[in-house]
Design an enzyme around this catalytic site. Sequence first.
Site, PDB file in Angstrom:
ATOM      1  N   SER A  43       0.756  -1.340   0.090  1.00  0.00           N
ATOM      2  CA  SER A  43       0.036  -0.020   0.096  1.00  0.00           C
ATOM      3  C   SER A  43       0.901   1.394  -0.058  1.00  0.00           C
ATOM      4  O   SER A  43       1.457   1.502  -0.918  1.00  0.00           O
ATOM      5  CB  SER A  43      -0.873  -0.043   1.092  1.00  0.00           C
ATOM      6  OG  SER A  43      -2.171   1.047   1.154  1.00  0.00           O
ATOM      7  N   ASP A  80      -3.034   6.182  -4.029  1.00  0.00           N
ATOM      8  CA  ASP A  80      -1.652   5.686  -3.485  1.00  0.00           C
ATOM      9  C   ASP A  80      -1.257   4.576  -4.349  1.00  0.00           C
ATOM     10  O   ASP A  80      -1.620   4.431  -5.307  1.00  0.00           O
ATOM     11  CB  ASP A  80      -2.104   5.185  -2.040  1.00  0.00           C
ATOM     12  CG  ASP A  80      -2.852   3.732  -1.955  1.00  0.00           C
ATOM     13  OD1 ASP A  80      -3.538   3.670  -2.785  1.00  0.00           O
ATOM     14  OD2 ASP A  80      -2.918   3.137  -0.795  1.00  0.00           O
ATOM     15  N   ASP A 112      -5.849   1.650  -3.793  1.00  0.00           N
ATOM     16  CA  ASP A 112      -7.233   1.578  -3.317  1.00  0.00           C
ATOM     17  C   ASP A 112      -7.591   2.784  -2.429  1.00  0.00           C
ATOM     18  O   ASP A 112      -8.613   2.856  -1.976  1.00  0.00           O
ATOM     19  CB  ASP A 112      -7.013   0.336  -2.401  1.00  0.00           C
ATOM     20  CG  ASP A 112      -5.844   0.265  -1.439  1.00  0.00           C
ATOM     21  OD1 ASP A 112      -5.199   1.358  -1.363  1.00  0.00           O
ATOM     22  OD2 ASP A 112      -5.858  -0.481  -0.508  1.00  0.00           O
TER      23      ASP A 112
END
Length: 572
Positions: free
Chosen positions: A146, A300, A304
């Site tokens: 992430s 990002d 997401d």
Amino acid sequence: MTWQERLDKWKSYAQLDQDLSNQLNELKDNEKDLEDSFYKDLTFGTGGMRGMLGPGTNRMNIYTVRKAVEGLANYITKNVEHAKNRGVVIAYDSRYMSQEFAVEAAKVLGAHDIQAYVFETLRPTPLLSFAVRYLHTAAGIMITASHNPPEYNGFKVYNEDGGQVPLKEAAAIIEEVNKVEDELRVDVKTQAEIEEAGLLTWVGEKVDTAYLQAVKTIQKQTDEKTLNVVFTPLHGTAHDLVLKGLDQIGFKNVHVVAEQAHPDPEFSTVTSPNPEEHQAFEMAIEQGKDINADILIGTDPDADRLGVAVQDGKGSYQVLTGNQLGSLLLDYTLSHTKDEQLAHGQVIKTIVTTEMGRAIASHYGVNTIDTLTGFKFIGEKMKQFESDERNFLFGYEESYGYLMGDFVRDKDAVQIAVAACEMANYWKNQGKTLLEALDTLYAKHGYYLEGLQSLTLKGKDGAEQIAAIMEDIRKNPFVQLGGLKVVAVEDYASSKRQLPLEEKEEDITLPKENVMKFLLENDAWVCFRPSGTEPKIKSYFGVKTDSAAGSQSLLATIQAEVEERIEHIIHA
């Protein structure tokens, strides 16, 4: 085994990957880092695992990835119908080793005769969720960390519904992973072997096209698109799909931040590739000023999470909080939803997300459901709606995660980038910016304001400090904060809600988790939660008054009192 014994086992393994062997040699005089690399196994939690890259059982490397995939393969073979033929779809982001880990996963699956579908190039997390449903696979794997720093990578597991695995399923997968005794000796096939056997299929544009068609279905307005947009993918995966998604519904004035357009595992133009951090928007803001953009959007690395900034009327841009953007999107969605859909409509949010969402949903006669933090719980609720009359309308969490279309079962910055631009275009045609639209919501529902304090405590010592903070707050709960009495203490680890003013105790029906929440007078609240994916403890805050100044003052007071308490615990 002690960390030294684990280290010796790796050093004596004759077939150890050469790069990892070289890295071990570089660490030979650094006992602290060696201990941290080997003192435990990298935690495989409810959503998967995430950690620093490098050699060791507590690091992300080909061996810890193989162990995780071995456990998943054993789980789906035992528990998912036709798992071998249905296979597993694998996607990956722009980080170091992401593509290598994706191929390693396929090689382990191949040793189990399980079909692997691997994307030819990097793709966003929400596309992986969509692909599981579209290809009807038994599971999905996303290689991503992430918005973590460049030295991290991670491994997320998705079930056959396309959602992150819920707790019961996760526990069973974790049990299988923990049964793998030696990560160095997991059986793998070579890439050539699985390709020759037809166990590796490369996928790409066909899935993209189907996904973009689904994104088109969330469109609410067909009015002329005059919005001027600046977009930054922050060196990640969203570039192509966001641009195609905007183009297909008529947005032509879209400008990409060129310096951040291409994948870069170093994320070299930002301190953190996280649209929650305002510094991530610095280049977009400069470009926005140059072309007088109406809106700035940023995703990002695994796309997401979406951040949005809008003109503030003072010659610059204000970055909306996740709660503010969520409230705007929710109101826009519900105001453009037909009455028959509203009748059984459901909004899903997490326990640390603004209560303004509940007020907005109630205004439209829509029910709000609370879940624990983590989009997997929202996805799990969406699955339940398939067997009853309830209708999913919107799901979100304060950390920039949103979902409108149920064709994806995880937060989706691509579809929400399109939705946010459509919403901003609608309000522009009404003569308002998003900030002015937000002021309208505050006037109608009250001035809700939220805050977040995130404390990073790395390594073994940090984990012990985080545990000490949570233990102290449980043993010595707050009685009041900001001059407001505590009216309820919710301990999600014990599933109990204490009502001190009424001397009552109630059960909490959500799953157990290491979370403490304090409900205060006047709809204020504070919540404490150790992160499941990062070495952090997070303190969340929410207040509501009749004015911006009143809410800002109250929030600052409560945050200062909590910060002082945590500092005292750490240095006690």
